[in-house]
Enzyme design. Structure first.
Site, PDB file in Angstrom:
ATOM      1  N   ASP A 119      -5.500  -4.410  -4.764  1.00 13.56           N
ATOM      2  CA  ASP A 119      -6.029  -4.654  -3.422  1.00 13.56           C
ATOM      3  C   ASP A 119      -7.546  -4.801  -3.441  1.00 13.56           C
ATOM      4  O   ASP A 119      -8.120  -5.594  -2.688  1.00 13.56           O
ATOM      5  CB  ASP A 119      -5.595  -3.550  -2.459  1.00 13.56           C
ATOM      6  CG  ASP A 119      -5.915  -2.154  -2.967  1.00 13.56           C
ATOM      7  OD1 ASP A 119      -6.167  -1.974  -4.179  1.00 13.56           O
ATOM      8  OD2 ASP A 119      -5.893  -1.206  -2.157  1.00 13.56           O
ATOM      9  N   GLY A 125       0.821  -1.197   0.000  1.00 14.52           N
ATOM     10  CA  GLY A 125       0.000   0.000   0.000  1.00 14.52           C
ATOM     11  C   GLY A 125       0.856   1.248   0.000  1.00 14.52           C
ATOM     12  O   GLY A 125       2.092   1.184   0.036  1.00 14.52           O
ATOM     13  N   ASN A 180       2.005   1.302   3.997  1.00 13.73           N
ATOM     14  CA  ASN A 180       2.549   0.080   4.602  1.00 13.73           C
ATOM     15  C   ASN A 180       2.541  -1.082   3.623  1.00 13.73           C
ATOM     16  O   ASN A 180       1.714  -1.132   2.702  1.00 13.73           O
ATOM     17  CB  ASN A 180       1.725  -0.315   5.838  1.00 13.73           C
ATOM     18  CG  ASN A 180       1.858   0.677   6.966  1.00 13.73           C
ATOM     19  OD1 ASN A 180       2.919   0.806   7.575  1.00 13.73           O
ATOM     20  ND2 ASN A 180       0.793   1.401   7.252  1.00 13.73           N
TER      21      ASN A 180
END
Length: 256
Positions: free
Chosen positions: A109, A8, A11
């Protein structure tokens, strides 16, 4: 062990799955300046902390929204384990029916989250992932991804408020005591936390109005466990949604 990697903007979330059990969970800070060697060292140390040897890694799958980090992490995994990684993107079988103007623009994601949600819940669904951005993915009655929305994340809002306003203090994202704050800190906490909850409630309501029917709402992401309880909309919190989705995608494509 299957190694799942969700890269991401803030993180990198790592998961280790053996059979159907998640045996490893860890986070690294996303840093586009790091080399593959540096990420290799980070990954080696994390595996050692969890008593996992590189030889135990059967394979890996990566979902990334940061292209400049993807290649470095792929190379790091190859150097450490000798295994090539699957990457969520064009060419990977997902089983999703993506009804967007440009399906290739859908984030990796989001794909992983949708796949996991559809495996465990009956559509229609709204899948919310609360990270640097808060994304909402809408799956219709047939399980097709028909669109969604992207909003500023809770921490982005917090940082914007505290960094751009000289007289406002920093704060911890604790649960607000009330909507009407009686001091500056409580007023900020109310605005950030309850504001995010009200945004989710309002967006779910508008999406369901457009759909013409109710949905099951699934929420995941680092900040979700703090915001979901503040919402008036019933929500199912699943902290491991992306790991589950990536694992399912890995197994399906390796089987193929």
């Amino acid at each position: 062990m299957i190694l799942t990697v969700d890269i991401g903007n803030s993180n990198i979330v790592l998961g280790g799955v053996e059979e159907d059990k998640i045996v490893l969970e860890a986070r690294l800070r996303t840093d586009a300046t790091k080399t593959s060697d540096e990420y290799c060292v980070d990954l080696k140390m994390l595996l050692e902390i969890h008593a996992v040897s590189p030889a135990q890694v059967e394979g890996a799958i990566i979902a990334s929204v940061v292209p400049q980090v993807l290649n470095s992490f792929q190379t790091a995994i190859k150097k450490l384990t000798g295994k090539s990684s699957l990457v969520v993107g064009p060419g990977l079988k997902t089983g999703l029916n993506i009804l967007l103007e440009n399906p290739g623009q859908m984030g990796a994601d989001l794909v992983a989250g949708d796949v996991a949600a559809l495996r465990e819940h009956k559509p229609p669904l709204i899948v919310i992932d609360m990270g640097t951005a808060t994304t909402m993915s809408v799956l219709d009655q047939n399980g097709a991804h028909i669109g969604g929305c992207i909003c500023p994340g809770v921490k982005v809002s917090q940082e914007a408020l505290t960094e751009r306003t000289a007289l406002l203090p920093g704060l911890q994202l604790d649960k607000p005591k009330r909507a009407i704050g009686r001091n500056t800190t409580d007023a900020m906490r109310s605005g950030i936390m309850l504001g995010a909850a009200c945004m989710l409630d309002g967006m779910v309501e508008r999406m369901e109005q457009e759909l013409g029917y109710k949905t099951t709402v699934i929420v995941t992401g680092g900040i979700a466990k703090f915001i979901a309880p503040l919402c008036r909309t019933p929500m199912i919190y699943d902290r491991d949604l992306i790991v589950k989705g990536l694992t399912a995608l890995y197994r399906e494509n390796r089987r193929g």
